[in-house]
Design a protein around this motif. Sequence first.
Motif, PDB file in Angstrom:
ATOM      1  N   ARG A 184       0.836  -1.196   0.000  1.00 58.86           N
ATOM      2  CA  ARG A 184       0.000   0.000   0.000  1.00 58.86           C
ATOM      3  C   ARG A 184       0.871   1.245   0.000  1.00 58.86           C
ATOM      4  O   ARG A 184       2.039   1.212   0.386  1.00 58.86           O
ATOM      5  N   THR A 185       0.286   2.356  -0.418  1.00 61.32           N
ATOM      6  CA  THR A 185       1.036   3.606  -0.438  1.00 61.32           C
ATOM      7  C   THR A 185       1.163   4.171   0.979  1.00 61.32           C
ATOM      8  O   THR A 185       0.369   3.850   1.881  1.00 61.32           O
ATOM      9  N   VAL A 186       2.167   5.022   1.159  1.00 59.43           N
ATOM     10  CA  VAL A 186       2.362   5.671   2.453  1.00 59.43           C
ATOM     11  C   VAL A 186       1.144   6.522   2.806  1.00 59.43           C
ATOM     12  O   VAL A 186       0.712   6.565   3.963  1.00 59.43           O
ATOM     13  N   GLU A 187       0.561   7.187   1.801  1.00 56.09           N
ATOM     14  CA  GLU A 187      -0.620   8.006   2.070  1.00 56.09           C
ATOM     15  C   GLU A 187      -1.776   7.156   2.572  1.00 56.09           C
ATOM     16  O   GLU A 187      -2.483   7.556   3.510  1.00 56.09           O
ATOM     17  N   ASP A 188      -1.996   6.000   1.968  1.00 53.62           N
ATOM     18  CA  ASP A 188      -3.063   5.107   2.414  1.00 53.62           C
ATOM     19  C   ASP A 188      -2.852   4.688   3.870  1.00 53.62           C
ATOM     20  O   ASP A 188      -3.798   4.673   4.671  1.00 53.62           O
ATOM     21  N   LEU A 189      -1.631   4.331   4.206  1.00 60.14           N
ATOM     22  CA  LEU A 189      -1.332   3.911   5.580  1.00 60.14           C
ATOM     23  C   LEU A 189      -1.493   5.071   6.554  1.00 60.14           C
ATOM     24  O   LEU A 189      -2.000   4.893   7.673  1.00 60.14           O
ATOM     25  N   LEU A 190      -1.092   6.275   6.151  1.00 58.66           N
ATOM     26  CA  LEU A 190      -1.250   7.437   7.022  1.00 58.66           C
ATOM     27  C   LEU A 190      -2.721   7.767   7.252  1.00 58.66           C
ATOM     28  O   LEU A 190      -3.134   8.058   8.379  1.00 58.66           O
ATOM     29  N   VAL A 191      -3.510   7.728   6.184  1.00 55.20           N
ATOM     30  CA  VAL A 191      -4.936   8.032   6.321  1.00 55.20           C
ATOM     31  C   VAL A 191      -5.609   7.013   7.235  1.00 55.20           C
ATOM     32  O   VAL A 191      -6.427   7.371   8.094  1.00 55.20           O
ATOM     33  N   ALA A 192      -5.284   5.731   7.061  1.00 64.22           N
ATOM     34  CA  ALA A 192      -5.869   4.705   7.926  1.00 64.22           C
ATOM     35  C   ALA A 192      -5.502   4.940   9.392  1.00 64.22           C
ATOM     36  O   ALA A 192      -6.353   4.807  10.287  1.00 64.22           O
ATOM     37  N   ALA A 193      -4.249   5.321   9.654  1.00 64.95           N
ATOM     38  CA  ALA A 193      -3.840   5.596  11.031  1.00 64.95           C
ATOM     39  C   ALA A 193      -4.527   6.859  11.568  1.00 64.95           C
ATOM     40  O   ALA A 193      -4.899   6.911  12.753  1.00 64.95           O
ATOM     41  N   LEU A 194      -4.703   7.869  10.727  1.00 67.10           N
ATOM     42  CA  LEU A 194      -5.396   9.078  11.159  1.00 67.10           C
ATOM     43  C   LEU A 194      -6.840   8.783  11.540  1.00 67.10           C
ATOM     44  O   LEU A 194      -7.352   9.292  12.551  1.00 67.10           O
ATOM     45  N   LEU A 195      -7.519   7.974  10.735  1.00 63.34           N
ATOM     46  CA  LEU A 195      -8.917   7.649  11.030  1.00 63.34           C
ATOM     47  C   LEU A 195      -9.045   6.818  12.299  1.00 63.34           C
ATOM     48  O   LEU A 195     -10.085   6.857  12.961  1.00 63.34           O
ATOM     49  N   ARG A 196      -8.014   6.057  12.626  1.00 62.26           N
ATOM     50  CA  ARG A 196      -8.019   5.291  13.888  1.00 62.26           C
ATOM     51  C   ARG A 196      -7.599   6.146  15.074  1.00 62.26           C
ATOM     52  O   ARG A 196      -7.587   5.652  16.209  1.00 62.26           O
ATOM     53  N   ARG A 197      -7.221   7.406  14.820  1.00 60.08           N
ATOM     54  CA  ARG A 197      -6.671   8.299  15.843  1.00 60.08           C
ATOM     55  C   ARG A 197      -5.421   7.683  16.480  1.00 60.08           C
ATOM     56  O   ARG A 197      -5.152   7.877  17.662  1.00 60.08           O
ATOM     57  N   ASP A 198      -4.652   6.955  15.679  1.00 59.02           N
ATOM     58  CA  ASP A 198      -3.442   6.287  16.155  1.00 59.02           C
ATOM     59  C   ASP A 198      -2.257   7.225  15.940  1.00 59.02           C
ATOM     60  O   ASP A 198      -1.514   7.125  14.961  1.00 59.02           O
ATOM     61  N   VAL A 199      -2.087   8.170  16.857  1.00 58.34           N
ATOM     62  CA  VAL A 199      -1.030   9.172  16.710  1.00 58.34           C
ATOM     63  C   VAL A 199       0.360   8.543  16.711  1.00 58.34           C
ATOM     64  O   VAL A 199       1.216   8.949  15.905  1.00 58.34           O
ATOM     65  N   PRO A 200       0.665   7.559  17.559  1.00 58.26           N
ATOM     66  CA  PRO A 200       2.006   6.941  17.489  1.00 58.26           C
ATOM     67  C   PRO A 200       2.305   6.318  16.118  1.00 58.26           C
ATOM     68  O   PRO A 200       3.430   6.429  15.620  1.00 58.26           O
ATOM     69  N   ALA A 201       1.298   5.675  15.510  1.00 58.82           N
ATOM     70  CA  ALA A 201       1.530   5.083  14.190  1.00 58.82           C
ATOM     71  C   ALA A 201       1.767   6.162  13.146  1.00 58.82           C
ATOM     72  O   ALA A 201       2.624   6.014  12.263  1.00 58.82           O
ATOM     73  N   VAL A 202       1.019   7.275  13.236  1.00 57.02           N
ATOM     74  CA  VAL A 202       1.224   8.382  12.303  1.00 57.02           C
ATOM     75  C   VAL A 202       2.629   8.946  12.460  1.00 57.02           C
ATOM     76  O   VAL A 202       3.339   9.186  11.468  1.00 57.02           O
ATOM     77  N   ARG A 203       3.052   9.146  13.703  1.00 52.58           N
ATOM     78  CA  ARG A 203       4.376   9.701  13.947  1.00 52.58           C
ATOM     79  C   ARG A 203       5.463   8.748  13.459  1.00 52.58           C
ATOM     80  O   ARG A 203       6.467   9.182  12.861  1.00 52.58           O
ATOM     81  N   ALA A 204       5.276   7.433  13.666  1.00 51.44           N
ATOM     82  CA  ALA A 204       6.278   6.462  13.231  1.00 51.44           C
ATOM     83  C   ALA A 204       6.403   6.436  11.700  1.00 51.44           C
ATOM     84  O   ALA A 204       7.514   6.382  11.153  1.00 51.44           O
ATOM     85  N   LEU A 205       5.249   6.482  11.013  1.00 53.78           N
ATOM     86  CA  LEU A 205       5.281   6.485   9.551  1.00 53.78           C
ATOM     87  C   LEU A 205       5.948   7.749   9.013  1.00 53.78           C
ATOM     88  O   LEU A 205       6.796   7.694   8.104  1.00 53.78           O
ATOM     89  N   LEU A 206       5.562   8.901   9.563  1.00 57.10           N
ATOM     90  CA  LEU A 206       6.147  10.157   9.098  1.00 57.10           C
ATOM     91  C   LEU A 206       7.643  10.211   9.357  1.00 57.10           C
ATOM     92  O   LEU A 206       8.423  10.675   8.506  1.00 57.10           O
ATOM     93  N   THR A 207       8.062   9.721  10.516  1.00 57.94           N
ATOM     94  CA  THR A 207       9.487   9.747  10.848  1.00 57.94           C
ATOM     95  C   THR A 207      10.276   8.824   9.933  1.00 57.94           C
ATOM     96  O   THR A 207      11.342   9.198   9.417  1.00 57.94           O
ATOM     97  N   ALA A 208       9.764   7.606   9.716  1.00 59.09           N
ATOM     98  CA  ALA A 208      10.459   6.665   8.837  1.00 59.09           C
ATOM     99  C   ALA A 208      10.531   7.187   7.407  1.00 59.09           C
ATOM    100  O   ALA A 208      11.535   6.997   6.706  1.00 59.09           O
ATOM    101  N   TRP A 209       9.473   7.859   6.984  1.00 56.93           N
ATOM    102  CA  TRP A 209       9.434   8.394   5.617  1.00 56.93           C
ATOM    103  C   TRP A 209      10.405   9.553   5.442  1.00 56.93           C
ATOM    104  O   TRP A 209      11.228   9.566   4.527  1.00 56.93           O
ATOM    105  N   GLN A 210      10.337  10.527   6.336  1.00 53.99           N
ATOM    106  CA  GLN A 210      11.126  11.743   6.169  1.00 53.99           C
ATOM    107  C   GLN A 210      12.581  11.605   6.614  1.00 53.99           C
ATOM    108  O   GLN A 210      13.393  12.477   6.313  1.00 53.99           O
ATOM    109  N   SER A 211      12.913  10.536   7.311  1.00 55.02           N
ATOM    110  CA  SER A 211      14.303  10.322   7.721  1.00 55.02           C
ATOM    111  C   SER A 211      15.056   9.413   6.762  1.00 55.02           C
ATOM    112  O   SER A 211      16.256   9.195   6.935  1.00 55.02           O
ATOM    113  N   GLY A 212      14.378   8.877   5.756  1.00 58.27           N
ATOM    114  CA  GLY A 212      15.019   7.970   4.809  1.00 58.27           C
ATOM    115  C   GLY A 212      15.344   8.645   3.499  1.00 58.27           C
ATOM    116  O   GLY A 212      15.138   9.851   3.305  1.00 58.27           O
TER     117      GLY A 212
END
Length: 509
Positions: free
Chosen positions: A335-363
């Motif tokens: 799946r795309t990073v955007e799809d995974l981020l949107v799914a985490a946002l809808l779950r209100r899973d802030v740690p998952a959102v932060r982990a995805l953003l950090t892994a994406w922007q640090s690579g």
Amino acid sequence: MSPNKPLRPPGAEMHAWSDLDGAHGTGPVRGTGLAALLAVAHGRTLVVGPHHPELLDTLPRADLTLLVRGLPDAEALAARYADRPGIRVCCGGPEQLADLPAYDTVVALDGLARLDSVEGAPSTWGQAFDLLATVLRPGGRLLLGVENPIGLHRLLAPPPPSTDSDWAALGEYDDTRPAGLARLRDRLTAAGLRIDGTWAAFPSPLAPVALLGTELLADADLTGFLQATLADAEPALPTSAEREPAFPRLADPERLAGAAVRNGAALELAPGWVLLAERPPHHGVDPVRHDALSPAAGAAPAAAVRVEGVGIQPVHRDPAGGWRFAGGGTVPSGRTVEDLLVAALLRRDVPAVRALLTAWQSGVEAGVPADRLVVTPGGSWQALTGAIEPVAVLRRLASRLVDAGLAELWPAGELAATLATMAGQQPEPLTADGGAGARGWRELLADRDRLADELAEARALHRWYERTLTDRDDELKRLRRIVSLLHGTPTARAGRLLLAAVRRLRPTP
């Protein structure tokens, strides 16, 4: 008569009409994506309807017949192929097909709506199809393009303007035209044809950039790749790209195409379909072929998609599993990073959102847009487009979240900075208007409503500030009046005299 001189039966040709120049309609069917499917052509080949000459150049030239209805088109094609004696150009309506010999391959990628000539007898979709089926010999192949009347290109566009080519177009009101893909397949089967392949054409049946086979669309592991592929397809143009701009959309086609893939409805909502059908050879009789003039038929790809830096690439099934590009690369699953981020946002899973953003922007993929970056089941990241500035990528993601109505909890002007902070980066004064791609009336209306809400809130806050300042000013005036009144009383005067006397008695230093 030269083999490639236009055949002009009396009363069949249209003397002042051209489908190839786009002056009377949408122009010929075109696109390098369709060229990948023409590898199935073999032997004696018949092409009916307006096809771009670049498509015709990819067909076998040993025995090729072209049928167009406009005399200017026939003369232009005859001049183009004047030095190729194996190419024959015919001019007129589809009734000429009854007098032509059988063919090994019949190509009608433009469909059957633009075959009739005003100088000939009008025909329905069913009559034109029957004519094509009769000239297909046993073992022959038919490559047929069909527009979807309820495809995304129709659902998202305002009513198209009328053109000169619409003089007798029944379209979806033609009772002989099969309604929907399932009935279309049944119609081909009833004509004695075996269907060997079906492709969904995006973003336009006239100039598709992506052709996706049913087997590829049915693979749920390719959701991210399919969404990115359809997002990369350019919007369709109403007429030739040289003269007309893209027409306005009712909604962002990229977002709805991605939703169609996510919900397994991409095939049903495709702007058009291309079907490959074969007439089985008679039992005990080998079909007659002209293999001495042309090579054997090629294999049709499962898809033809645009790959950045390469162009249109066919996609085939990998014998070892999965899918592979013709150039050798592997089609990514996941799946795309955007799809995974949107799914985490809808779950209100802030740690998952932060982990995805950090892994994406640090690579190393920090500059790849989130909707073009696939996370595979193994955890690797595969980019489907080139990288840009990470700041622009975050701004683009913020715009897409706002347009999708997924950022109602955050102020739109601060969302990109919030994403940067969650990714562990220094926040910058970013806005959420960084060009998220094609936009439509729905997105503009959403922006209007959002800005109207923000303006109403700002006005209410302004009124509160005005009321507060007015109340405080009134209170200050009241206190000044009290001070002024107290300043003139006998007690105040006596106090001032006493204070003056004390000051005179105070010794000087």
